[in-house]
Motif scaffolding. Structure first.
Motif, PDB file in Angstrom:
ATOM      1  N   MET A   1       0.843  -1.201   0.000  1.00 53.31           N
ATOM      2  CA  MET A   1       0.000   0.000   0.000  1.00 53.31           C
ATOM      3  C   MET A   1       0.875   1.246   0.000  1.00 53.31           C
ATOM      4  O   MET A   1       1.845   1.326   0.756  1.00 53.31           O
ATOM      5  CB  MET A   1      -0.919   0.005   1.227  1.00 53.31           C
ATOM      6  CG  MET A   1      -1.820   1.242   1.307  1.00 53.31           C
ATOM      7  SD  MET A   1      -2.894   1.237   2.772  1.00 53.31           S
ATOM      8  CE  MET A   1      -4.064  -0.044   2.335  1.00 53.31           C
ATOM      9  N   GLY A   2       0.540   2.213  -0.876  1.00 51.63           N
ATOM     10  CA  GLY A   2       1.279   3.464  -0.919  1.00 51.63           C
ATOM     11  C   GLY A   2       0.716   4.453   0.077  1.00 51.63           C
ATOM     12  O   GLY A   2       0.050   4.092   1.057  1.00 51.63           O
ATOM     13  N   VAL A   3       0.950   5.719  -0.166  1.00 49.40           N
ATOM     14  CA  VAL A   3       0.382   6.778   0.659  1.00 49.40           C
ATOM     15  C   VAL A   3      -1.119   6.827   0.405  1.00 49.40           C
ATOM     16  O   VAL A   3      -1.573   6.850  -0.741  1.00 49.40           O
ATOM     17  CB  VAL A   3       1.018   8.134   0.313  1.00 49.40           C
ATOM     18  CG1 VAL A   3       0.387   9.252   1.131  1.00 49.40           C
ATOM     19  CG2 VAL A   3       2.529   8.089   0.537  1.00 49.40           C
ATOM     20  N   THR A   4      -1.912   6.827   1.470  1.00 51.13           N
ATOM     21  CA  THR A   4      -3.364   6.823   1.307  1.00 51.13           C
ATOM     22  C   THR A   4      -3.902   8.250   1.221  1.00 51.13           C
ATOM     23  O   THR A   4      -3.432   9.150   1.915  1.00 51.13           O
ATOM     24  CB  THR A   4      -4.046   6.085   2.464  1.00 51.13           C
ATOM     25  OG1 THR A   4      -3.689   6.705   3.708  1.00 51.13           O
ATOM     26  CG2 THR A   4      -3.626   4.623   2.491  1.00 51.13           C
ATOM     27  N   VAL A   5      -4.898   8.429   0.356  1.00 43.18           N
ATOM     28  CA  VAL A   5      -5.496   9.753   0.179  1.00 43.18           C
ATOM     29  C   VAL A   5      -7.011   9.626   0.173  1.00 43.18           C
ATOM     30  O   VAL A   5      -7.567   8.581  -0.180  1.00 43.18           O
ATOM     31  CB  VAL A   5      -5.031  10.439  -1.122  1.00 43.18           C
ATOM     32  CG1 VAL A   5      -3.532  10.645  -1.116  1.00 43.18           C
ATOM     33  CG2 VAL A   5      -5.463   9.656  -2.343  1.00 43.18           C
ATOM     34  N   ALA A   6      -7.668  10.723   0.560  1.00 45.87           N
ATOM     35  CA  ALA A   6      -9.116  10.833   0.498  1.00 45.87           C
ATOM     36  C   ALA A   6      -9.459  12.094  -0.280  1.00 45.87           C
ATOM     37  O   ALA A   6      -8.749  13.102  -0.185  1.00 45.87           O
ATOM     38  CB  ALA A   6      -9.721  10.886   1.896  1.00 45.87           C
ATOM     39  N   VAL A   7     -10.551  12.018  -1.037  1.00 49.40           N
ATOM     40  CA  VAL A   7     -10.996  13.159  -1.835  1.00 49.40           C
ATOM     41  C   VAL A   7     -12.381  13.566  -1.361  1.00 49.40           C
ATOM     42  O   VAL A   7     -13.350  12.814  -1.526  1.00 49.40           O
ATOM     43  CB  VAL A   7     -11.034  12.822  -3.336  1.00 49.40           C
ATOM     44  CG1 VAL A   7     -11.531  14.024  -4.135  1.00 49.40           C
ATOM     45  CG2 VAL A   7      -9.662  12.376  -3.832  1.00 49.40           C
ATOM     46  N   ALA A   8     -12.480  14.748  -0.776  1.00 51.59           N
ATOM     47  CA  ALA A   8     -13.783  15.297  -0.378  1.00 51.59           C
ATOM     48  C   ALA A   8     -14.335  16.116  -1.539  1.00 51.59           C
ATOM     49  O   ALA A   8     -13.622  16.898  -2.159  1.00 51.59           O
ATOM     50  CB  ALA A   8     -13.641  16.165   0.860  1.00 51.59           C
ATOM     51  N   GLY A   9     -15.606  15.928  -1.837  1.00 48.89           N
ATOM     52  CA  GLY A   9     -16.198  16.609  -2.989  1.00 48.89           C
ATOM     53  C   GLY A   9     -15.878  15.890  -4.286  1.00 48.89           C
ATOM     54  O   GLY A   9     -15.802  16.507  -5.349  1.00 48.89           O
ATOM     55  N   ALA A  10     -15.746  14.572  -4.203  1.00 43.26           N
ATOM     56  CA  ALA A  10     -15.345  13.781  -5.368  1.00 43.26           C
ATOM     57  C   ALA A  10     -16.436  13.643  -6.410  1.00 43.26           C
ATOM     58  O   ALA A  10     -16.184  13.164  -7.519  1.00 43.26           O
ATOM     59  CB  ALA A  10     -14.894  12.387  -4.920  1.00 43.26           C
ATOM     60  N   SER A  11     -17.638  14.091  -6.105  1.00 41.96           N
ATOM     61  CA  SER A  11     -18.732  13.989  -7.070  1.00 41.96           C
ATOM     62  C   SER A  11     -18.716  15.123  -8.089  1.00 41.96           C
ATOM     63  O   SER A  11     -19.406  15.049  -9.111  1.00 41.96           O
ATOM     64  CB  SER A  11     -20.081  13.979  -6.348  1.00 41.96           C
ATOM     65  OG  SER A  11     -20.217  15.130  -5.532  1.00 41.96           O
ATOM     66  N   GLY A  12     -17.929  16.181  -7.848  1.00 46.55           N
ATOM     67  CA  GLY A  12     -17.859  17.313  -8.764  1.00 46.55           C
ATOM     68  C   GLY A  12     -16.862  17.093  -9.882  1.00 46.55           C
ATOM     69  O   GLY A  12     -16.188  16.056  -9.957  1.00 46.55           O
ATOM     70  N   TYR A  13     -16.736  18.091 -10.747  1.00 45.67           N
ATOM     71  CA  TYR A  13     -15.823  17.970 -11.883  1.00 45.67           C
ATOM     72  C   TYR A  13     -14.362  17.918 -11.428  1.00 45.67           C
ATOM     73  O   TYR A  13     -13.589  17.077 -11.886  1.00 45.67           O
ATOM     74  CB  TYR A  13     -16.018  19.131 -12.852  1.00 45.67           C
ATOM     75  CG  TYR A  13     -17.309  19.074 -13.632  1.00 45.67           C
ATOM     76  CD1 TYR A  13     -17.733  17.894 -14.246  1.00 45.67           C
ATOM     77  CD2 TYR A  13     -18.109  20.203 -13.761  1.00 45.67           C
ATOM     78  CE1 TYR A  13     -18.915  17.847 -14.961  1.00 45.67           C
ATOM     79  CE2 TYR A  13     -19.301  20.170 -14.478  1.00 45.67           C
ATOM     80  CZ  TYR A  13     -19.695  18.985 -15.077  1.00 45.67           C
ATOM     81  OH  TYR A  13     -20.865  18.936 -15.789  1.00 45.67           O
ATOM     82  N   ALA A  14     -13.960  18.835 -10.538  1.00 44.33           N
ATOM     83  CA  ALA A  14     -12.579  18.829 -10.056  1.00 44.33           C
ATOM     84  C   ALA A  14     -12.290  17.567  -9.256  1.00 44.33           C
ATOM     85  O   ALA A  14     -11.215  16.965  -9.383  1.00 44.33           O
ATOM     86  CB  ALA A  14     -12.302  20.074  -9.219  1.00 44.33           C
ATOM     87  N   GLY A  15     -13.270  17.152  -8.437  1.00 47.23           N
ATOM     88  CA  GLY A  15     -13.082  15.920  -7.677  1.00 47.23           C
ATOM     89  C   GLY A  15     -12.964  14.707  -8.565  1.00 47.23           C
ATOM     90  O   GLY A  15     -12.149  13.805  -8.322  1.00 47.23           O
ATOM     91  N   GLY A  16     -13.775  14.652  -9.619  1.00 49.33           N
ATOM     92  CA  GLY A  16     -13.674  13.544 -10.562  1.00 49.33           C
ATOM     93  C   GLY A  16     -12.350  13.527 -11.287  1.00 49.33           C
ATOM     94  O   GLY A  16     -11.764  12.461 -11.531  1.00 49.33           O
ATOM     95  N   GLU A  17     -11.843  14.702 -11.649  1.00 52.65           N
ATOM     96  CA  GLU A  17     -10.536  14.769 -12.301  1.00 52.65           C
ATOM     97  C   GLU A  17      -9.429  14.347 -11.347  1.00 52.65           C
ATOM     98  O   GLU A  17      -8.460  13.692 -11.757  1.00 52.65           O
ATOM     99  CB  GLU A  17     -10.287  16.184 -12.826  1.00 52.65           C
ATOM    100  CG  GLU A  17      -8.996  16.355 -13.611  1.00 52.65           C
ATOM    101  CD  GLU A  17      -8.989  15.670 -14.973  1.00 52.65           C
ATOM    102  OE1 GLU A  17      -7.991  15.848 -15.705  1.00 52.65           O
ATOM    103  OE2 GLU A  17      -9.961  14.962 -15.311  1.00 52.65           O
ATOM    104  N   LEU A  18      -9.570  14.694 -10.079  1.00 55.84           N
ATOM    105  CA  LEU A  18      -8.611  14.209  -9.084  1.00 55.84           C
ATOM    106  C   LEU A  18      -8.597  12.679  -9.041  1.00 55.84           C
ATOM    107  O   LEU A  18      -7.524  12.057  -9.039  1.00 55.84           O
ATOM    108  CB  LEU A  18      -8.986  14.743  -7.699  1.00 55.84           C
ATOM    109  CG  LEU A  18      -8.307  16.011  -7.210  1.00 55.84           C
ATOM    110  CD1 LEU A  18      -8.951  16.485  -5.915  1.00 55.84           C
ATOM    111  CD2 LEU A  18      -6.816  15.787  -7.006  1.00 55.84           C
ATOM    112  N   LEU A  19      -9.779  12.076  -8.999  1.00 50.61           N
ATOM    113  CA  LEU A  19      -9.840  10.615  -8.979  1.00 50.61           C
ATOM    114  C   LEU A  19      -9.178  10.015 -10.218  1.00 50.61           C
ATOM    115  O   LEU A  19      -8.467   9.012 -10.134  1.00 50.61           O
ATOM    116  CB  LEU A  19     -11.295  10.148  -8.883  1.00 50.61           C
ATOM    117  CG  LEU A  19     -12.025  10.421  -7.569  1.00 50.61           C
ATOM    118  CD1 LEU A  19     -13.472   9.933  -7.667  1.00 50.61           C
ATOM    119  CD2 LEU A  19     -11.321   9.751  -6.392  1.00 50.61           C
TER     120      LEU A  19
END
Length: 338
Positions: A1-19
């Motif tokens: 396992m690498g560094v773990t991350v969480a994305v808040a607001g992942a349902s938006g356009y910027a959040g989706g691009e982050l994913l």
């Protein structure tokens, strides 16, 4: 396992691009994606392009969910980050894509955003002189605004070199509709946007104080224009030369010196103009310089992907620095065409 991350607001356009970017990152692993009104839904319901997240469902946006990760990305509406951050452990690394912590001047925040000023974090534009090391030493970084990146990269080196005046800078910049977020709005319907250009927030755009803060500009007029495209920004930045007879070669030399060796900011060959399509899907900024033959003003044009270098790509670049990783990891300087 690498560094773990969480994305808040992942349902938006910027959040989706982050994913999307994180899915291809060699060192980061997404363990949570939150979307408050979509909690319990599969991520692929909203982002069908993200097939590698077939087993991931949106979580509720809570500090408990986010605190399980080593680093948290906040892709929330302006004004929503501060309360959530207050509930996170103080040692948790956070990159905020919103505006809450960008401004040092509380009065400027009040004037352009309203409400209480939450404070000031490290400003997340690595290409500014000395800023890369500051970001790398920080646990809390405020990501840049999308328009701000396009203007700051064009203007900051010229003011710093004394080549142009800090007064009376004029910016006209066009952005795609994704810059307005994913919420349904009449003005963003396809039938409203197609074959149309319209200015908005004329004389009072919220990125103006951020640009002034990062560049040293003392007065700046900015006219944003909504363009009939999904993503991308094209900005023209015009400034008065500090002395008469300034030649375009001098402007290009300053920009070349500022960005030589930078992986994501590119001064194009003379005669070639930046195109938004050329930056699509990339973390790049393209620049070109000119001197107006009538007014003598210096004009720098810039293009970028507002969801890339203007948001999610920039956030990943900052996270890489904060974690001591290769700054370019998970990011591409190359766009997608056609």
């Amino acid at each position: 396992m690498g560094v773990t991350v969480a994305v808040a607001g992942a349902s938006g356009y910027a959040g989706g691009e982050l994913l999307r970017l994180l899915a291809g990152h060699p060192d980061l692993e997404v363990i949570a994606a939150t979307g408050h009104s979509h909690a319990g839904q599969p991520v692929t319901d909203l982002h069908p392009q993200l097939v590698s997240y077939g087993d991931l469902v949106f979580s509720d946006t809570s500090a408990d969910v986010l605190a399980a990760a080593d680093l948290v990305f906040l892709a929330l509406p302006h004004g929503a980050s501060a309360a959530l951050v207050a509930e996170l452990p103080g040692h948790r690394k956070v990159v905020d894509l919103g505006a809450d912590f960008r401004l040092a001047d509380a009065a400027a925040w009040q004037r352009y955003y309203g409400g209480a000023h939450a404070g000031t974090w490290t400003y997340g534009l690595p290409e500014l002189p000395g800023q890369r090391a500051v970001i790398a030493a920080s646990d809390r970084v405020a990501n840049t605004g999308c328009y701000a990146v396009s203007v700051i990269t064009a203007l900051a080196p010229l003011i710093a070199a004394g080549l142009v005046e800090a007064e009376d800078v004029v910016v006209v910049a066009s952005s795609g509709t994704s810059g307005a977020g994913r919420a349904a709005k009449l003005s963003l319907l396809g039938t409203e946007v197609m074959a149309d250009l319209s200015a908005y927030k004329v004389g009072a755009h919220q990125h103006v104080p951020e640009i002034r803060q990062a560049t040293g500009a003392r007065s700046l007029s900015m006219t944003p224009v909504l363009a009939p495209m999904a993503r991308g920004i094209l900005a023209t930045v015009a400034a008065r030369p500090s002395s008469p007879g300034l030649q375009v070669e001098q402007v290009r030399e300053v920009l070349h010196h500022a960005y030589a060796g930078e992986p994501f900011v590119h001064l194009l060959p003379a005669g070639r103009q930046p195109h938004t399509a050329a930056t699509l899907g990339s973390n790049s900024v393209q620049l070109q310089a000119a001197v107006d033959i009538d007014s003598g003003r210096v004009i720098v044009t810039s293009a970028l992907d507002n969801l890339g270098k203007g948001a999610a790509g920039q956030a990943v670049q900052n996270a890489n620095l904060m974690l001591g990783l290769d700054e370019t990891a998970g990011l591409s300087a190359n766009g997608v065409a056609p």
